[in-house]
Design a protein around this motif. Sequence first.
Motif, PDB file in Angstrom:
ATOM      1  N   SER A 158       0.827  -1.210   0.000  1.00  0.00           N
ATOM      2  CA  SER A 158       0.000   0.000   0.000  1.00  0.00           C
ATOM      3  C   SER A 158       0.858   1.254   0.000  1.00  0.00           C
ATOM      4  O   SER A 158       0.489   2.268  -0.615  1.00  0.00           O
ATOM      5  N   ARG A 159       1.989   1.201   0.661  1.00  0.00           N
ATOM      6  CA  ARG A 159       2.915   2.337   0.655  1.00  0.00           C
ATOM      7  C   ARG A 159       3.410   2.602  -0.762  1.00  0.00           C
ATOM      8  O   ARG A 159       3.463   3.756  -1.212  1.00  0.00           O
ATOM      9  N   ASN A 160       3.737   1.539  -1.476  1.00  0.00           N
ATOM     10  CA  ASN A 160       4.189   1.704  -2.859  1.00  0.00           C
ATOM     11  C   ASN A 160       3.079   2.297  -3.728  1.00  0.00           C
ATOM     12  O   ASN A 160       3.337   3.158  -4.582  1.00  0.00           O
ATOM     13  N   TRP A 161       1.846   1.842  -3.503  1.00  0.00           N
ATOM     14  CA  TRP A 161       0.710   2.390  -4.248  1.00  0.00           C
ATOM     15  C   TRP A 161       0.534   3.875  -3.951  1.00  0.00           C
ATOM     16  O   TRP A 161       0.286   4.677  -4.848  1.00  0.00           O
ATOM     17  N   LEU A 162       0.682   4.229  -2.671  1.00  0.00           N
ATOM     18  CA  LEU A 162       0.528   5.624  -2.271  1.00  0.00           C
ATOM     19  C   LEU A 162       1.587   6.497  -2.938  1.00  0.00           C
ATOM     20  O   LEU A 162       1.296   7.589  -3.451  1.00  0.00           O
ATOM     21  N   VAL A 163       2.833   6.027  -2.969  1.00  0.00           N
ATOM     22  CA  VAL A 163       3.914   6.771  -3.614  1.00  0.00           C
ATOM     23  C   VAL A 163       3.619   6.975  -5.097  1.00  0.00           C
ATOM     24  O   VAL A 163       3.772   8.079  -5.643  1.00  0.00           O
ATOM     25  N   GLU A 164       3.195   5.902  -5.766  1.00  0.00           N
ATOM     26  CA  GLU A 164       2.907   5.997  -7.201  1.00  0.00           C
ATOM     27  C   GLU A 164       1.784   6.988  -7.492  1.00  0.00           C
ATOM     28  O   GLU A 164       1.857   7.764  -8.448  1.00  0.00           O
ATOM     29  N   ASN A 165       0.753   6.983  -6.678  1.00  0.00           N
ATOM     30  CA  ASN A 165      -0.399   7.843  -6.933  1.00  0.00           C
ATOM     31  C   ASN A 165      -0.169   9.281  -6.505  1.00  0.00           C
ATOM     32  O   ASN A 165      -0.721  10.201  -7.117  1.00  0.00           O
ATOM     33  N   LEU A 166       0.647   9.503  -5.487  1.00  0.00           N
ATOM     34  CA  LEU A 166       0.998  10.877  -5.129  1.00  0.00           C
ATOM     35  C   LEU A 166       1.731  11.557  -6.281  1.00  0.00           C
ATOM     36  O   LEU A 166       1.554  12.760  -6.517  1.00  0.00           O
ATOM     37  N   ALA A 167       2.535  10.787  -7.009  1.00  0.00           N
ATOM     38  CA  ALA A 167       3.305  11.352  -8.114  1.00  0.00           C
ATOM     39  C   ALA A 167       2.418  11.802  -9.273  1.00  0.00           C
ATOM     40  O   ALA A 167       2.862  12.583 -10.123  1.00  0.00           O
ATOM     41  N   THR A 168       1.174  11.348  -9.312  1.00  0.00           N
ATOM     42  CA  THR A 168       0.281  11.723 -10.416  1.00  0.00           C
ATOM     43  C   THR A 168      -0.512  12.995 -10.116  1.00  0.00           C
ATOM     44  O   THR A 168      -1.247  13.462 -10.990  1.00  0.00           O
ATOM     45  N   ILE A 169      -0.358  13.555  -8.933  1.00  0.00           N
ATOM     46  CA  ILE A 169      -1.131  14.733  -8.559  1.00  0.00           C
ATOM     47  C   ILE A 169      -0.322  15.997  -8.857  1.00  0.00           C
ATOM     48  O   ILE A 169       0.746  16.198  -8.265  1.00  0.00           O
ATOM     49  N   PRO A 170      -0.782  16.859  -9.741  1.00  0.00           N
ATOM     50  CA  PRO A 170      -0.098  18.141  -9.935  1.00  0.00           C
ATOM     51  C   PRO A 170      -0.104  18.922  -8.619  1.00  0.00           C
ATOM     52  O   PRO A 170      -1.134  19.043  -7.970  1.00  0.00           O
ATOM     53  N   GLY A 171       1.053  19.418  -8.236  1.00  0.00           N
ATOM     54  CA  GLY A 171       1.146  20.141  -6.969  1.00  0.00           C
ATOM     55  C   GLY A 171       1.840  19.357  -5.883  1.00  0.00           C
ATOM     56  O   GLY A 171       2.122  19.892  -4.808  1.00  0.00           O
ATOM     57  N   THR A 172       2.131  18.078  -6.140  1.00  0.00           N
ATOM     58  CA  THR A 172       2.984  17.331  -5.218  1.00  0.00           C
ATOM     59  C   THR A 172       4.386  17.267  -5.798  1.00  0.00           C
ATOM     60  O   THR A 172       4.572  17.253  -7.022  1.00  0.00           O
ATOM     61  N   GLY A 173       5.366  17.212  -4.898  1.00  0.00           N
ATOM     62  CA  GLY A 173       6.757  17.147  -5.332  1.00  0.00           C
ATOM     63  C   GLY A 173       7.367  15.799  -5.020  1.00  0.00           C
ATOM     64  O   GLY A 173       6.723  14.753  -5.159  1.00  0.00           O
TER      65      GLY A 173
END
Length: 434
Positions: free
Chosen positions: A333-348
């Motif tokens: 789930s942590r890996n999923w969270l990392v992957e999906n955070l990267a798809t949000i404009p405004g996250t670094g």
Amino acid sequence: MTVAGVSSEASAHVASLKPPHFVLEDIVRPNILSLQPYRCARDDYQDGILLDANENSLGHALPAGSSIPHQDRVDHTATPINGAGPSDALNLHRYPDPSLYGIKSRLASMRNLPGEDHVFLGVGSDEILDLIQRIVAAPGKDAIAICPPTYGMYSVCAAVNDVAVVKVPLRVEDGDFSLQVDQLIETLREHPNVKIVFLCSPGNPTGTLLSLRDVRRILDEPSYKGLVVVDEAYIDFAEEEIRMGVRGKEPVSAVELVKEYKNLLVTQTLSKAYGLAGIRLGIAYSQPALIQLMNNTKAPYNISVPTAHLSSLALSDAGLKKMRENVRTLISSRNWLVENLATIPGTGDILGGNDANFVLVQILDAPKTSGGKPDNARAGMLYKRMAEERALVVRNRSSDLGCLGCLRITVGTEEENERCIELMRQLLVKGEWS
């Protein structure tokens, strides 16, 4: 002076360990070293007609219908009084048996240590962190060293105990968060009043494992006569990755070094990977003399019977199997969270090593593709609005050193993770709820 309660054989063994420049008795406060520990009633006898500890012989006051966990060893004399309460399989009206369901010996065996004299149990790791400062650091005179950004309780305990804090920051460039070992050693040479170095591995809020090679360098430094405490609250996640084959086979826990070094204390907990934060069970591993000093100094019966009973279940073979299954799910789930955070404009960037059950993510003032920079104000807005308007709470760590614009997000259930991503996307892309 030897430590009260430590056998001559154990003292001789500790004297043979590394490093040769470290003498425990030289750094322990004299009043602690000479302390005669309080003897509990249960230190001598645990069975029979017990009229020695001023306990309530009529039993507990829990109302009828209350549930008490079952155990194999039942005191059949502890029956309900006139049906007023549940059967007391745990003997809750009695003080705890010092054997505590054998969890010390179980922990020693799990960590390949010689015996339970290498294990201390505390009310969470926080009791241990406070206790070791009280044993070693003289108020108004001595100091501890920390490496920010790090766990805040080291400094809180120091303030309570009137102990100074010397800070040697982690290497924060590019979210590296590794130890600056040369700078730390030089600082220890300049501050001989530092009695304890606190290292957090994996770090909080960094999520980064520290190198055992770096820890060895500090342990071996001849100019430093104090203790090294390695706080490993999240270590089970990295160790499970070794079993999964996604990490090398090199040991990641400093407990491996306890077998060699007498100036090392390692703390762990059942709060994280075992999911037992509510029972408050912390663990310390070290050589018998230091463990005995902690036992001599702690409050009597610091570990409750329910805590010990639940811990014994979690540390059973079935409990360990369940813990490891849960940890693998959290890693996925942590890996999923990392992957999906990267798809949000405004996250670094995701900072740190991602070696725990959380991620540390930058919140930017504009999309990364447009040159966005970490933004504390925007991180604060996101944190506050999600908590107050949508009841989803993360941790704002943007004020911590090297964590500009950062939120720390604990890995949740599948549904919780999806909800977090959804809410972040709404605010960061549209600025409003959909």
